[in-house]
Design a protein around this motif. Structure first.
Motif, short mmCIF file in Angstrom:
data_model
loop_
_atom_site.label_atom_id
_atom_site.label_comp_id
_atom_site.label_asym_id
_atom_site.label_seq_id
_atom_site.Cartn_x
_atom_site.Cartn_y
_atom_site.Cartn_z
N LEU A 69 89.22 86.06 17.60
CA LEU A 69 90.26 85.38 16.83
C LEU A 69 90.31 85.84 15.37
N GLU A 70 89.19 86.29 14.87
CA GLU A 70 89.06 86.56 13.43
C GLU A 70 90.15 87.51 12.93
N GLY A 71 90.97 86.98 12.01
CA GLY A 71 91.95 87.80 11.32
C GLY A 71 93.21 88.12 12.08
N ASP B 8 92.46 77.60 9.57
CA ASP B 8 91.25 76.86 9.92
C ASP B 8 90.58 77.45 11.14
N LEU B 9 91.36 78.10 12.00
CA LEU B 9 90.86 78.64 13.25
C LEU B 9 90.46 80.11 13.14
N ALA C 269 83.59 79.75 16.51
CA ALA C 269 82.49 80.72 16.54
C ALA C 269 82.29 81.31 17.93
N GLU C 270 82.76 80.63 18.97
CA GLU C 270 82.59 81.12 20.33
C GLU C 270 83.59 82.23 20.67
N GLU D 251 85.57 69.76 10.03
CA GLU D 251 85.42 71.18 9.66
C GLU D 251 84.27 71.82 10.43
N GLN D 252 83.17 71.10 10.59
CA GLN D 252 82.03 71.64 11.32
C GLN D 252 82.37 71.82 12.80
N GLU D 253 83.09 70.84 13.35
CA GLU D 253 83.50 70.92 14.76
C GLU D 253 84.41 72.13 14.99
#
Length: 343
Positions: free
Chosen positions: A205-207, A239-240, A200-201, A192-194
């Motif tokens: 992608l968000e949403g 997840d992404l 985050a880069e 999950e952290q990976e």
């Protein structure tokens, strides 16, 4: 009248039972009564869709069946005594996917026996590895398969439905079956952290509403076939940082893993920002050249990720404990490039 397969499975089960009966008699004679004391933390009971599995001591010899399950013991530092040979995405034909091969090389030790599952579970081959437990948390085992395997060793089945186990539950159930539940929890946290660090880069992608088409038949574009949110490929989008289009969510209400819509009704997917499918540049051109399918915003804008069919990258789009790390950066970068084209 019982089918030939049913009779074959029954015969195999009887043969397996006979072999196990002989070995049990031998081991019982050699085991002192003091050794029957329950080890600390045992017994472990695991409830799953195919039954209840009880382990009285920590397994030493771990076998896995069906294509993903070997990745959990390998990720936890354990080389299985036997595992299913890969029959999809195996680019060099050795029966081992590249991320599995890398881990086997890293761990060393005796190479696992590869089970040929072209025609179903090879029960005799599994029995020959003399396992203490058989892991199958991500699988399509029938009840008959499960019962036959249980004649060999305790079996960890899928928690809910065949081929529907999330990568988290695959780790959870298979690690419990190894007596390594805490290590499994840590593995989930590490992955999950990976994933979080990689995503985050790419804030774009968000949403973004993302849809996964199944394999496209270039000779027939009259229907749109897609994976729903119950399929692990579609579920991984969240997840992404991506979103499930409402159109796909609506199609997932009957708990099916895939759906089909006539091309004449393709406007239902007007809420799709990014489209992922198996194929190449020719596949993209085919979609964009179709007068109906090209109306989908993701297709019209070229916001498409085409994964090489039957390749390791295409296979890894179905998230598994080792494949996620192996493919993550490349897959996320491809999705981000598509997101840049979405309006």
């Amino acid at each position: 009248m019982r089918s030939p397969r049913s009779l074959a499975v029954t015969a195999t089960a009887l043969a397996v039972s006979a072999v196990l009966g002989l070995s049990a008699c031998s081991s019982t004679a050699d085991t002192a009564s003091d050794d029957t004391a329950t080890a600390e933390g045992y017994p472990i009971t695991i409830e799953h869709a195919l039954g209840t599995t009880t382990l009285t001591e920590k397994p030493e010899r771990v076998a896995t069946v069906q294509w993903e399950n070997q990745e959990v013991p390998l990720a936890l530092g354990v080389v299985p005594v036997g595992m299913a040979a890969a029959n999809f995405g195996d680019d060099d034909g050795d029966g081992i996917l590249p991320w599995v091969a890398e881990k086997l090389d890293e761990l060393g030790g005796e190479a696992p026996v590869l089970f040929d599952e072209t025609d179903g579970i090879d029960f005799e081959a599994v029995a020959d590895t003399n396992p203490d437990v058989i892991l199958a948390a991500y699988s399509g085992l029938t009840q008959e398969d499960y019962d036959t395997l249980s004649e060999i060793a305790p079996v960890v089945g899928y928690p809910d439905a065949p081929w529907a186990t999330s990568w988290r539950d695959s780790i959870k159930f298979n690690s419990m079956g190894m007596g390594m539940a805490e290590e499994g929890e840590q593995l989930v946290a590490d992955i999950e952290q990976e994933v979080s660090d990689s995503v985050a880069e790419y804030p774009q992608l968000e949403g973004k509403a993302t849809m996964f088409l199944t394999h496209i038949d270039p000779t027939d574009l009259s229907e749109v076939n897609f994976y729903t949110g119950f399929d692990t490929r579609g579920a991984f989008f969240e997840d992404l940082g991506l979103a499930t289009p409402q159109s796909v969510a609506d199609a997932s209400e009957d708990n099916s893993f895939s759906g089909t819509v006539s091309a004449e009704q393709v406007d239902v997917f007007s809420d799709v920002d990014i489209l992922v499918t198996y194929g190449d540049d020719e596949t993209i051109a085919l979609l964009q050249g179709d007068p109906l399918l090209s109306q989908v915003p993701a297709i019209k804008n070229g916001a498409i990720v085409a994964l090489p069919d039957s390749s390791p990258l295409g296979t890894a789009a179905n998230p598994t404990p080792l494949a996620i790390s192996w493919v993550l950066d490349e897959y996320v970068a491809l999705l981000a490039a598509a997101a840049d084209k979405a309006l």
